[in-house]
Structure formats: C-alpha cells, structure tokens
Design an enzyme around this catalytic site. Structure first.
Site, PDB file in Angstrom:
ATOM      1  N   GLU A  31       0.858  -1.177   0.000  1.00 38.96           N
ATOM      2  CA  GLU A  31       0.000   0.000   0.000  1.00 38.96           C
ATOM      3  C   GLU A  31       0.897   1.231   0.000  1.00 38.96           C
ATOM      4  O   GLU A  31       1.802   1.341   0.841  1.00 38.96           O
ATOM      5  CB  GLU A  31      -0.920   0.024   1.228  1.00 38.96           C
ATOM      6  CG  GLU A  31      -1.867   1.214   1.223  1.00 38.96           C
ATOM      7  CD  GLU A  31      -2.779   1.270   2.439  1.00 38.96           C
ATOM      8  OE1 GLU A  31      -3.589   2.207   2.507  1.00 38.96           O
ATOM      9  OE2 GLU A  31      -2.667   0.388   3.316  1.00 38.96           O
ATOM     10  N   ARG A 258       6.660 -12.702   9.223  1.00 41.76           N
ATOM     11  CA  ARG A 258       7.156 -11.354   8.951  1.00 41.76           C
ATOM     12  C   ARG A 258       8.475 -11.139   9.673  1.00 41.76           C
ATOM     13  O   ARG A 258       8.818 -11.858  10.618  1.00 41.76           O
ATOM     14  CB  ARG A 258       6.135 -10.293   9.380  1.00 41.76           C
ATOM     15  CG  ARG A 258       5.970 -10.151  10.880  1.00 41.76           C
ATOM     16  CD  ARG A 258       4.899  -9.115  11.212  1.00 41.76           C
ATOM     17  NE  ARG A 258       5.217  -7.835  10.606  1.00 41.76           N
ATOM     18  CZ  ARG A 258       4.370  -6.796  10.575  1.00 41.76           C
ATOM     19  NH1 ARG A 258       3.158  -6.926  11.069  1.00 41.76           N
ATOM     20  NH2 ARG A 258       4.722  -5.658  10.035  1.00 41.76           N
ATOM     21  N   LYS A 268       4.217   0.883  10.145  1.00 36.84           N
ATOM     22  CA  LYS A 268       4.119   2.113   9.349  1.00 36.84           C
ATOM     23  C   LYS A 268       3.606   3.272  10.198  1.00 36.84           C
ATOM     24  O   LYS A 268       4.034   4.417  10.039  1.00 36.84           O
ATOM     25  CB  LYS A 268       3.193   1.892   8.153  1.00 36.84           C
ATOM     26  CG  LYS A 268       3.834   1.152   6.997  1.00 36.84           C
ATOM     27  CD  LYS A 268       2.882   1.142   5.815  1.00 36.84           C
ATOM     28  CE  LYS A 268       3.461   0.363   4.654  1.00 36.84           C
ATOM     29  NZ  LYS A 268       2.524   0.311   3.516  1.00 36.84           N
TER      30      LYS A 268
END
Length: 748
Positions: A31, A258, A268
């Site tokens: 994104e 992850r 983020k």
C-alpha cells in the site's frame, strides 16, 4: 526436490509438478502509504526471487484502495526500493485502482447472487453486532433487504448520494463463524476523498480483503504470498473467489513469518509518527529501517539481499538480532572498499626532528582483498592522531602511544613521545615527538618493538570533513514508543580530518576508515567544499559492551572514547604470539584473533610448517577454520588440507570465493581440495582472452550504464566488475577482471 528449499518454493514445485499452473506469477503488492522498510525488502526478495527461480514473472502492484493516506511520493519510493535491490517487475507498475470498474462489477454480481448486502448500521453498531471470540455475532436487520433494493443502494453509493459511513457493502457469510473475519466482512465503504490517481471519479472504495484477491485473479497471479498477520484473511480470500465461481486457474494465498528486528520498529504508523513528529530527519534518515534510510546510510543492495537470504523463510514469527544485518554489510564491504585514514578527534603531534615533506605510497586494500589500487599519503612535520591513541597515564594493557611507549604510524614511521603540552585546565593540546628515520614501514631496520600501529593524517594536507556517527535509534531491544528512543543516536562531528586523496581522487563513495568503521559519502549533502560522510557500521559490534560497561570506575573513565573492538589486555603468552604474528606482516586484527585463541594459534602454526604463505593462511584460519573450531565437533580436515588450499589460492588456481566453497566441501566430505576442484570444475579463469569476451558481453548487455560511465559516472566501474564476476560464476580472477575492465572502459 531439495530439502534445502524453503516451504514456499516446495509448494511452487508441487503445484508445477501437479500441472496446477503452466507459469508462475507472483506479485509484490504494497500500500503506498509510507516508505518501504527492511520487512518489505524480505517480501521483495521472496516474491521476485521465486518468480526468477521458476522462470515466471513478478508484478509490482500498488494497493491504492484508501485515498486518505496514499500518495505518489510513496509510489516512487516503492519503485525505487525494488529497482535498487536489483529486481525488475513485469510490464508496467500495476494499481488496484486500475481494476476499480471490474471490482465494482464483481460486487454487483455478489449482490445479484444474494451473497452481499448494503448495511446501514453505523461503525459502532457493526462492531457490537460482530460478537466476540466466545459469543456469536448477530446479523444486521438490513441483511433482509431485497436484491433490487441492495442494487439500488449500492448504485446510489457509487453515485455519491450518501455521506461517509452512511452505508457499507458487506458479504453475507456466517455471523457465528469461529474466524471472526468471516462474520459478514465489509467489501466496500464510502470515502468522499480525492484519489491520487483516479481523482474524484470514485467515492466508494473496496476493502483490502475484497480488492486484493480479485486483483490477484485479474493479473493471473498463482501464488499470493503474504505475511502471517493475514493468515485469518485467507478464508475471505478463498470465499470471494469461490463465491464468484471464477474460471480457473485461480490464485491461492500462502503466509510466511514477517521480519522482526530488535532495537527497531517497522510499524508504518510508528515510522510515520517518527517522521511527522520530527524525531528523525525524514523518511531517508539513516537511522530508520526504511530502504531509503539504509540506502542513504551506505548499505549496499547485496548486503540487504544477503541478510534476507540468511534469515530464511519461516512459518513462525521470531526476532532477528540487528547485529546479523550489521554483519552482512561488514562482510560485503570488507571485500570491496578502500582503506583510508581519518582522524575523528584530532590531537596535534609535532615531530621535532623531521623537516620537509614526503609522499608515502600506500595500498588502498589489504593482502586478502582481491582489488588493486594505491594512493600517495603526504607526510610532514605536523600530524594529527586520534586523541584516544595517546594516554599519559596508561591503564594496564594499553598498547598505543604513551610517554614511555613508542608507536608505529600506519604506513610510515615509529614515533617516540618527548613532551606533553597542556592548556591552563590541564587538557592535553599537543605532543612533541621524534621519529626514527630507519623505521619506515616495509624497510624498518630500527629494531624498535611496537605493540600497535595507529592512523594519522598530515595536518597541512588533510581535509576537514563532517562525519555523522549513528547509533541505534532505540535504546531498548523491544521498543514500543518514542519514549524508548535513544537520545544519543546521532552525533555530528564537524572537526574530523581525512587524508586528501579521499576527496581529490574519489576512488569510491564507501570507505573503511582505519580502525573506525565503514563510511559513505552522503549522496544528498556531500560537496567537495563541504564533504559529509555517514557512518555505515563499526568494525565490530560493541553495542552490548557499551550498554553493559561499568560506570564511573577509573578504567571505564579512562576508556570512555575507546575504539570499537578494544578488549581485555593480552596475557604474556598471547602477547608473545601477537608479536610473532605481526612480525610475519599479518595485519593487527588478524594477528590479534590468532594470538588470543590457543587452538586457532596452534592450527595456524602447524599449517605454516606445510606452506610458507602466512597472510593467505592467516585469513583462512581466522575466518573459515575458526568457525568450524567453535562448533567443537570432530574436524574432517587438518593442516595438510588447508595448506593445499592455500597453495592453490596463491598460485591463482582458485579465487578467494572459490576457496570458501571448496573449504565448505572439505568440511562436509573430508575430500582433498584438488579432488573437489577437479570434480566440480572450480578452477579459476585467469585467461585474459576468455575474460575479455565476458567483458564484451557484459558491456553489450548494459549500454545505458556504459554511456553513464563514459559521461563521467565512474562509480559504475564496480558494477561492470561485479557483472563480469557474476557471469563467470565467481570463477574469473578478480585482479585480471579489474585490470581488463579498467582498460576497456578507459581506452576502449
């Protein structure tokens, strides 16, 4: 099927073997609402790496379904990260917004099938109706609307007839599902916001779970690879594709762990807080774990990719030590960058018995680095040394300059201290010294014994530079918020001095400052008038030592500004070994490693009886052999095998890279080096004619970079050398490659 392959590649191979897909298509779908970080680098390496390994393709697709947070600058940062890491996406950059009309049609289709409805509950009511882990949810009364009413309302949402939050489109699945994400998940919401690509065309936007799987399907993606936090979303992914009864083949989602790194945040939201709160200097601040930050700090793409390969692909989340990433950049730069001298905290030394000036020829690279190049070091009566390289009242084990202990100047002469000059406050401001004319490095007949060599610069010729010294951004290993920030993560030093060739000759943009660490010419702020260097990483990890060091003890106070890597004083036996090894012209770091480890020292001494090549042998023993000895397992090799390997290295039969591969084979099989080299065809390519053909091919494949080099971008020299070595499978003789590439680039 190799057991060494990760579970994702095994799945790809299984699907290919079963005929599930003809071609492999992956995608990297970030994104664009922030700059990519080291976690994205892992995803990039996985998705692009799998496509490469199975002759498939990888798409770069922006998941631009939330107009309130997305921006073109983030798109450019993501594109730059992928390109910088050395990957190429298939075709043009794709966007989820490219598919908005098609995704809308799919939503209409679900409504027509009775599998989706427009809900008019507000956000709080939707949350309340969803239930809990132990309690089933309740379906909204609006789920009973007719298909015609739902179609009319959804069309009205699209046409902008309703306010934000007034309606949403939901899938009709199961309000009692154990996976709470399946309790009638949202598919569309109203957002009257300007989109950076589609403008004001749309005022409804698909949710991630709806847009993602359909975008994958539209693009023909076969393996939708994502991190573990999306594991529960896989049920929605499958439901949407199954409910629409789409024509096969269709994609399937697979999750991997992850990346988590200590002393680091990769949320983020938290990174945005740091940037917007001015806790750091923008997204490319060298302290951030963003790709832009690592790039500006001086990390190389190779080091990031090597790190991602080392940590592997797992199914369970875990925390990786940041020291492993730092090891990867050290390991990469160690074989690449020139060694130069820079004094960060200068102390003036006047050499009273020296007159005039001279230039000392000094190599940029140690013996174990397969690169060539040298510079002239100006030497004069007044020099600067590092302030902590002199101690008036030395502590036990201090081996540098003292009033009674001479010291060698790297590449130059031995100095003896004659006088210590202080200011009114008792601080040392200058040293008076004498040099020994017959002690010049490489031609020393003085007979004077020194315990160390220190770096220096000529006061008259040195260039003043700005050095930005970075420590870890957070002071604790599991940071949560800005209160955990390390207040000493950046020190700006404006009074450092560097040897002039670094600025005038510009042999590289990355350097090892002798005994200080690795540094990079800042790509944004560097000018010849005001040179700025960023510290990439120290020579050794001293973080743990610093954080655990005792406070306010006399010894601790004396060593406040110690050089990274200083350790406990040597014993008498260790010191004797150290002096013997430095007499063999081993560099001090290697000599120190061997001297302090009795088993390693014994192996080195025994092997030296079979081969008279102390430098090559020492590097092999201190690195490869040391790693095996630490395992405390029976060895499949001995002094004779290592000696044989060293001889072939010195004779140019194999390269340093091949030597490591052969050593690994020796460790596992116990075979003789010659037999391994013959059976695997690992002989080094030293024929200039063969290498010249490779160079021609590389330059023919890279006309753009060739044009850039010829236009003045000489930093691309390393690119061409690396491509030739890569084309040869690491077998080409690096020295010959360097020489021939230089001739070809500069003389045609």
């Amino acid at each position: 099927m190799s057991e060494s392959k990760d579970f994702l590649r095994l799945k790809v191979e299984e699907d290919l073997k079963a005929g599930k897909y003809q071609n492999i298509v992956t995608r990297f779908p970030p994104e664009p609402n922030g700059f990519p970080h080291i976690g994205h680098a892992k995803s990039i390496c996985i998705n692009f790496g799998i496509a490469r390994d199975y002759q498939g393709q990888c798409n770069l697709r922006m998941d631009d379904t939330n107009p309130t947070t997305e921006d073109t600058k983030y798109v450019e940062a993501l594109k730059d990260a992928v390109t910088w890491l050395g990957f190429n996406w298939n075709g043009n950059v794709r966007y989820a917004s490219d598919y908005f009309p098609k995704i809308y049609d799919y939503a209409v289709q679900l409504i027509q099938m009775g599998k989706a409805y427009v809900d008019s509950l507000n956000e709080e009511e939707i949350r309340e109706y969803r239930g809990s882990v132990t309690e089933a949810g309740r379906r909204s009364v609006y789920a009973n609307r007719s298909i015609e009413e739902n179609l009319a309302l959804f069309k009205g949402m699209k046409e902008g007839k309703f306010k934000d939050g007034e309606h949403v489109l939901r899938a009709k699945i199961d309000m009692s599902a154990a996976n709470m994400k399946m309790r009638d998940p949202l598919l569309y919401r109203i957002r009257h916001s300007h989109h950076f690509r589609t403008g004001d065309t749309w005022c409804i936007y698909p949710m991630y779970d709806f847009a993602h799987c359909l975008s994958d399907y539209i693009e023909g993606v076969t393996h939708s690879i994502c991190t573990l936090e999306f594991e529960n979303n896989r049920d929605i992914y499958d439901w949407v594709l199954d409910a629409l009864e789409l024509t096969p083949p269709r994609p399937y989602q697979h999750e991997f762990a992850r990346l988590g790194i200590n002393y680091t945040v990769m949320s983020k939201r938290k990174l945005l807080e740091l940037v917007n709160g001015n806790y750091v200097n923008g997204w490319d601040d060298p302290r951030l774990p963003t790709i832009a930050g690592y790039k500006r700090r001086g990390y190389t793409p190779e080091s990031i990719i090597n790190f991602c390969e080392q940590i592997g692909i797992a199914k369970a989340n875990s925390m990786v030590d940041v020291a492993q990433l730092e090891f990867c950049i050290r390991d990469d730069l160690n074989q690449k960058v020139p060694r130069v001298m820079c004094v960060l905290d200068p102390l003036k030394v006047t050499i009273e018995n020296y007159e005039g000036e001279e230039e000392i020829d000094a190599s940029y690279y140690p013996h174990d680095v397969p690169k060539v190049g040298s510079r002239k070091l100006p030497f004069s009566r007044e020099i600067y040394i590092e302030r902590d390289d002199f101690m008036e009242n030395p502590i036990e084990g201090y081996h540098r300059f003292t009033p009674t202990q001479p010291v060698r100047l790297k590449h130059a002469y031995i100095l003896t201290c004659k006088e210590v000059i202080k200011d009114a406050n008792g601080a040392i401001v200058e040293l008076k010294a004498t040099y020994h004319p017959d002690s010049k490095s490489g031609a020393d007949t003085s007979g004077i014994k020194t315990k160390s060599a220190i770096h220096w610069v000529s006061a008259k010729h040195a260039k003043q530079i700005e050095v930005r010294l970075y420590e870890r951004l957070y002071k604790i290993d599991a940071p949560e918020n800005v209160e955990d920030l390390n207040p000493d993560s950046l020190h700006v030093n404006t009074h450092a001095f560097i040897e002039p060739a670094v600025i005038s000759e510009k042999v590289d943009v990355r350097f090892q400052f002798e005994r200080q660490g690795y540094f990079y010419a800042d790509p944004m702020d560097y000018t010849d008038e005001h040179p700025v260097f960023n510290k990439i990483v120290g020579l050794k990890d001293s973080w743990a030592k610093k954080s655990e060091a005792p406070k306010n003890t006399p010894k601790a106070e004396a060593k406040k500004a110690h050089i990274e890597g200083d350790v406990a004083p040597m014993s008498t036996e260790e010191l004797a070994r150290f002096e013997r090894y430095t007499a063999l012209n081993l560099n001090t770091e290697i000599a120190n490693t061997l001297a302090r480890d009795e088993a390693l020292s014994h192996f080195f001494d025994e092997t030296l009886l079979h081969v008279k090549s102390p430098t090559t042998l020492a590097n092999l023993v201190a690195n490869e052999v040391a790693r095996e000895l630490k395992k405390e397992l029976p060895l499949n090799f001995g002094a004779t095998e290592v000696a044989e390997l060293v001889m072939m290295l010195d004779e140019g039969v194999i390269s340093s890279k091949i030597a490591k591969e052969v050593f690994e084979a020796i460790v596992h099989t116990g075979e003789k080096p010659k037999a391994i080299i013959e059976s695997k065809g690992l002989k080094q390519i030293s024929d200039p004619a063969i290498i010249a053909v490779m160079i021609e091919e590389v330059m023919a494949k890279n006309p753009d970079n060739l044009a850039k080099y010829q236009a003045g971008n000489t930093n691309l020299f390393g690119f061409f050398v690396g491509q030739v070595l890569k084309q040869s499978g690491g077998k080409a003789n690096p020295t010959i490659v360097n020489e021939l590439v230089s001739k070809k680039l500069n003389h045609g």
